[in-house]
Design an enzyme around this catalytic site. Structure first.
Site, short mmCIF file in Angstrom:
data_model
loop_
_atom_site.label_atom_id
_atom_site.label_comp_id
_atom_site.label_asym_id
_atom_site.label_seq_id
_atom_site.Cartn_x
_atom_site.Cartn_y
_atom_site.Cartn_z
N THR B 186 -9.88 21.23 -0.51
CA THR B 186 -9.09 20.17 0.10
C THR B 186 -7.75 20.76 0.51
O THR B 186 -7.25 21.70 -0.11
CB THR B 186 -8.83 19.03 -0.90
OG1 THR B 186 -8.09 19.58 -2.00
CG2 THR B 186 -10.12 18.46 -1.42
N GLU B 331 -14.52 15.71 -0.40
CA GLU B 331 -15.26 15.38 -1.61
C GLU B 331 -16.54 14.61 -1.36
O GLU B 331 -17.31 14.34 -2.28
CB GLU B 331 -14.37 14.56 -2.56
CG GLU B 331 -13.26 15.36 -3.23
CD GLU B 331 -11.97 15.42 -2.40
OE1 GLU B 331 -12.03 15.17 -1.19
OE2 GLU B 331 -10.92 15.73 -2.99
N LYS B 439 6.20 0.34 -0.07
CA LYS B 439 6.46 -0.78 -0.98
C LYS B 439 7.87 -1.30 -0.75
O LYS B 439 8.84 -0.63 -1.07
CB LYS B 439 6.26 -0.35 -2.44
CG LYS B 439 6.14 -1.56 -3.37
CD LYS B 439 5.56 -1.17 -4.73
CE LYS B 439 5.09 -2.40 -5.49
NZ LYS B 439 4.46 -2.03 -6.77
N TRP B 444 3.47 -4.62 -0.71
CA TRP B 444 2.92 -3.45 -0.02
C TRP B 444 2.85 -3.68 1.48
O TRP B 444 2.47 -4.76 1.93
CB TRP B 444 1.52 -3.15 -0.53
CG TRP B 444 1.48 -2.67 -1.96
CD1 TRP B 444 1.02 -3.36 -3.03
CD2 TRP B 444 1.93 -1.41 -2.45
NE1 TRP B 444 1.14 -2.60 -4.18
CE2 TRP B 444 1.70 -1.40 -3.85
CE3 TRP B 444 2.51 -0.27 -1.85
CZ2 TRP B 444 2.03 -0.31 -4.66
CZ3 TRP B 444 2.83 0.81 -2.68
CH2 TRP B 444 2.59 0.78 -4.05
#
Lengths: 544, 544
Positions: B186, B331, B439, B444
């Site tokens: 990754t 993944e 935030k 959010w």
């Protein structure tokens, strides 16, 4: 070094759970054997399969024990497909068109502990009952209030009562993916039937292959109709593949005639259907007689036996339906060889495309194939060399259940008994079953090729060619034909029709006309019956 | 009870052998990094992969040892995909856009024993050379006579000399299908990179899923162009899937600009291509500037980051190309969630279909998913509840290579770090990376939603939104935009453009214009760089 990906077995229960979670509202529509329709969803199919699994636990059926079915394509058979295999038992789909003695033999050979049957097969069940003492549970696929009185079957239960009304989720066991899921017996025109014991792994891999664009091309935009019975080779894998992609599934029960099929296809806007040529012929005949058209059907898979070119033309050119010719057998799960064009074929003229579609097709990933000569050596892929087709792959049989003879494999390949050519592009053409080949004067004649000529005659509905014993030539070909309603055709006229189309020595010596073709339990022409019929007649004339 | 089907492992070598045997004459076309094109077939690709495997034996690379690649999408990289994994070694695809220090860290972490590199990366290799003492073999992906003199790399070999000219078939080992085939790290914007170690099984299962009609819809009638680099997550599985179906494979090497891609797509009549939004934007910009049209392209898969609706409209409505929006990560092999319509969507109006396509899509069989709230409980699939997306399946990571911390899984699910909703039909909409959420005042704000608004402005080419520290609100959103060539747009005008489109308190406090967007090594916007940039400026004003 081991990879570090998650270990999740390929299980039939995961197909159902995928459909239920991700396509929960998608329709499952089943004709009811008792009349009318049962309309449900993948989510509710899963609920009922969960209940069934609980019920099988209640019957104390141990893991791996066999549960037989004598059933048409219905929602209950669908639930059995998932509930029996998913819970770790082995589903045994039995062909109810077999003779009672054969059914009993198969039930006993598979050691079925339970048998679930449509009420239509009650008489058959009563016949086999005294012959199958090891079956502990007889279950009628009906509501409790439809259970007939005085069946003579001790402890007969109705499926719906068995299912009960609980809704508790069943914890599907995390089985080894190589464990047995299903058993299906070959119809075995020679020798006793042989049981093919599928695994969860082979079922899921075959479903992946079936869904791909070069096979059934299935998506969540399809409504899928398995006309092929669910007691034949996993309904050609369509049930599992429909769950894998979340397609609408349409089940026809016993109504396999042209009119009923046409109405069902139109009512449910079926986009993909699959069946043997005789079923398609019935459908096309019905449509021709009423000048009907499809409004949604896009693809027709045709297998089980060779699809005549005339049927390909009728479907593709008259009805705009893509014909997907395919080959498989009980031993191949069954999907393996499917006829879809390659990129290089996209510019073919219509006639060339029909000729391509008349081949059985090419290997889908998961199957490998070869043709082998009499000496066991592999033959060239030249479209001419003709040998026995042999296949291998993770969804091909390695042995029969309870087999006491040697392995059926040769060097790891399964010999199919079909004789074929393979061309340079990898397209298979089945020229015959090895046992149906006609040997005349030391030369082989393909019965399939002779049948194709007869079928191309406008008066002929069905044709079959067999070899008849001949004192000089060993065998000589004879054509047996069923004419279309109202059509007329003479013996000599049909024989003359072969002139210029096959080699002179391959022209049938005789033509016989029947009102109906004798069909075996899987819908294929029963050549053994034809041979008996012809053997009882006068010997054919010699070739010129 | 065990099933009685053949035991054949799912191996990457079987994909190549299938393509070679059944699609041997099908083209593989690669741009050469040294200029011009290399035109070959699947059959000859297999021949060269066999030679490569023999050569790796000659280098005494043990089973499971890692072979690194620093390479563009070319025929040689393709041969490495099959030859390295097929012969039992582990292919390590390295992102050459990383900094030399990172590349060296990854090479050392994976313990690469050989590294194969395009000459374009010679400077990079010379940088990492002293840092990677355990690499025994450095191999330049070129002809022998192109090997530069005085590289300073002891024992540097050319790939073509290594391959030699032998044609002996390589006996691919019958590996355990769970053995490691490939490793990919990754990019890890936070913390060190993590290695995902794929297995042969996960690669083949992912390829089956990729080929299905609801994913890439790949057939032997396609010409497939992986614009996505082969050093990113197995080129999104396209190389394996192309072999599985026998598609023509077209490889673009380093030429990823709009003009070069357009010419390649037209010259090879590519039908399916896949890449990140920025690559598609470059292609579309080039086409718009010349008023060009596609003559063969039918489907565009777009993933890596959210595809703006304007791009979907441009491709679908202007160019007639079906957009297949998809989500995945290193993944997840990567294919898992793909946006294709269901049957119920077929009657949608154009605008509704665009809105559907703007979602990331639904789970393809082989992946299961859920969204989870802060308290770890699963959330409803109502299109509103927003939580972390978690996935599981046989092609999802279970652990990282050499991981010394705890398992990344939670109750068997892999937490993706993406925040999403799932609607009642099972369609995922990624609302943000959890680390990119803003935030403000305890609430959010989705950076993705704010970016979509800016991208809908006709003057905006790219937009990114980030949260900037604020003494009262915790964070406040700021939009960073790159304008289209020749377009003009003021700070206040862009901010006013948000009015009525998002809640008032969600409107960005500031708008900043850049000439170019900072991109990370995988082509995604580097928000960390934007945060640094904005932090160095004056604090934004308070919300109204």
């Amino acid at each position: 070094m081991e990879g570090l990906m998650q270990q999740q077995p390929l299980l039939i229960s995961t197909l159902l759970e995928h459909a239920s979670r991700h396509h929960g509202a998608t329709a499952v529509v089943s004709r009811r054997t008792e009349g009318g329709f049962f309309r449900t969803t993948w989510r509710d199919t899963a609920v009922r399969a969960h209940r069934l699994a609980h019920a099988l636990d209640g019957l104390r059926l141990a893991p791996g024990e066999r549960v037989g079915t004598l059933a048409w394509n219905t929602h209950r058979h669908l639930e059995l497909y998932f509930g029996v295999s998913g819970s770790g038992r082995v589903l045994h789909t039995i062909n109810p068109r077999l003779h009672a003695q054969q059914v009993a033999w198969i039930v006993n050979h598979a050691q079925d502990r339970a048998v679930c049957f449509d009420l239509a097969f009650l008489a058959l069940v009563r016949e086999i009952l005294p012959l199958c003492p090891h079956v502990r549970h007889w279950i009628a696929l009906c509501e409790d209030d439809r259970l007939p009185a005085d069946t003579g079957i001790a402890g007969l239960a109705s499926y719906e009562a068995l299912l009960g009304t609980g809704t508790a989720r069943y914890p599907w066991p995390a089985l080894d993916e190589n464990s047995a899921s299903t058993i299906c017996y070959t119809s075995g025109t020679t020798g006793p039937p042989k049981g093919v014991l599928y695994s969860h792994r082979s079922a899921v891999l075959n479903a992946y292959a079936a869904a791909t664009p070069d096979a059934m091309n299935l998506s969540a935009r399809d409504a899928v109709l398995p006309v092929v019975p669910m007691f034949h080779v996993n309904a050609w894998g369509m049930v599992y593949a429909a769950a894998l992609v979340g397609a609408v599934l349409v089940l026809p029960a016993q109504a396999l005639g042209g009119e009923a099929l046409y109405e069902l296809i139109e009512a449910e806007q079926v986009t993909f259907a699959a069946g043997v040529p005789t079923v398609w012929q019935g459908l096309l005949d019905h449509m021709a007689s009423r000048e009907l058209r499809f409004t949604a059907l896009g693809r027709a898979m045709i297998g089980g036996s060779t699809c005549p070119e005339s049927m390909i033309r009728d479907l593709q050119e008259r009805h705009g339906v893509q014909v997907i010719h395919a080959w498989g057998m009980t031993e191949t799960s069954p999907l393996g060889i499917v006829c879809t064009p390659k990129r290089e074929h996209l510019g073919l003229a219509a006639d060339e495309m029909v000729a391509l579609c008349a081949k059985q097709g090419r290997a889908i990933f998961g199957i490998d194939m070869r043709i082998v000569g009499d000496d066991g050596h592999e033959l060239a892929w030249d479209g001419k060399s003709c040998g026995e087709l042999q296949v291998k792959g993770p969804a091909i049989v390695r042995d029969y259940y309870g087999n006491t003879e040697g392995s059926p494999l040769r060097d790891g390949w399964f010999p199919t008994g079909d004789v074929a050519t393979i061309d340079a592009q990898g397209y298979v053409q089945i020229t015959d079953r090895s046992k149906d080949l006609i040997k005349s004067g030391g030369e082989w004649i393909s019965s399939v090729a002779l049948e194709a000529v007869a079928c191309a005659h406008p008066a002929v509905k069905y044709a079959a060619c067999i070899g008849v014993a001949h004192p000089r030539w060993g065998q000589r070909p004879v054509v047996v034909a069923v004419l279309k309603p109202g059509a007329a055709l003479g013996r000599d006229e049909l024989i003359r029709f072969y002139e210029g189309k096959v080699a002179r020595w391959q022209i049938p010596d005789d033509a016989i006309f029947l009102d109906d073709m004798p069909l075996g339990p899987t819908g294929k022409v029963l050549k053994s019956a034809l041979r008996e019929l012809v053997a009882s007649r006068a010997p054919p004339r010699s070739p010129g």
